[in-house]
Design an enzyme around this catalytic site. Structure first.
Site, PDB file in Angstrom:
ATOM      1  N   ASP A  15      40.170  36.841  45.703  1.00 47.28           N
ATOM      2  CA  ASP A  15      40.844  35.607  46.104  1.00 47.28           C
ATOM      3  C   ASP A  15      41.863  35.186  45.043  1.00 47.28           C
ATOM      4  OD1 ASP A  15      41.533  33.059  47.054  1.00 47.28           O
ATOM      5  OD2 ASP A  15      39.472  32.565  47.599  1.00 47.28           O
ATOM      6  N   HIS A  33      43.699  32.136  45.289  1.00 47.81           N
ATOM      7  CA  HIS A  33      44.023  30.723  45.474  1.00 47.81           C
ATOM      8  C   HIS A  33      43.728  29.941  44.190  1.00 47.81           C
ATOM      9  CE1 HIS A  33      43.552  32.065  49.679  1.00 47.81           C
ATOM     10  NE2 HIS A  33      44.514  31.179  49.902  1.00 47.81           N
TER      11      HIS A  33
END
Length: 146
Positions: free
Chosen positions: A13, A15
């Site tokens: 990920d 983010h």
């Protein structure tokens, strides 16, 4: 004495916004924050927690594959000698419909608390403050009764 928390985004990920907001909130609340950034492996979390004697490890994930990324996470912490309070939050599953099921899944994986992506930072800070206070009291009682 301020307590140290290690935070990061697990797995593949990328983010970053959530952990940046969390870093600011926990710093403002008086915690020492070690921000590992994005695409952090389980081993990196464990090594940082051990190195900084972290009271808590905060895991973020927004791409929906946290369950896969967190398989064996607590075993990794334990094998490294880390005994910390663990939280996870974000958009933890693809098509997250019933958050109570998601919460149960991550509690079964060993997380002390599980938050959805709508959780207020103040709620997370208050929860960690309370959990660490309680943990300290329990440790003190165990030491006294030994």
């Amino acid at each position: 004495m301020s307590q140290t928390v290690v935070l990061g985004v697990i797995g593949s990920d990328a983010h970053v916004v959530g952990i940046t907001i969390l870093e600011q909130a926990f710093n403002a609340a008086g915690f020492d924050v070690i921000n590992l950034g994005v695409q952090t492996s389980q081993e990196e979390f464990a090594e940082a927690a051990l190195e900084h004697d972290a009271a808590a490890v905060l895991v973020s994930s927004l791409y929906g594959h946290a369950e896969q990324d967190c398989q064996g996470f607590h075993e990794t912490l334990e094998s490294t000698g880390v005994d910390a309070t663990t939280y996870i939050g974000g958009n933890l599953t693809v098509g997250q419909d019933d958050f109570e099921e998601t919460r149960a899944t991550f509690e079964e994986l060993g997380f002390d608390r599980v938050f959805d992506s709508e959780t207020d930072t103040e709620e997370a800070v208050a929860a960690l403050t309370q959990d660490l206070r309680q943990r300290t009291q329990e440790t003190e009682r165990a030491t006294i009764s030994s």
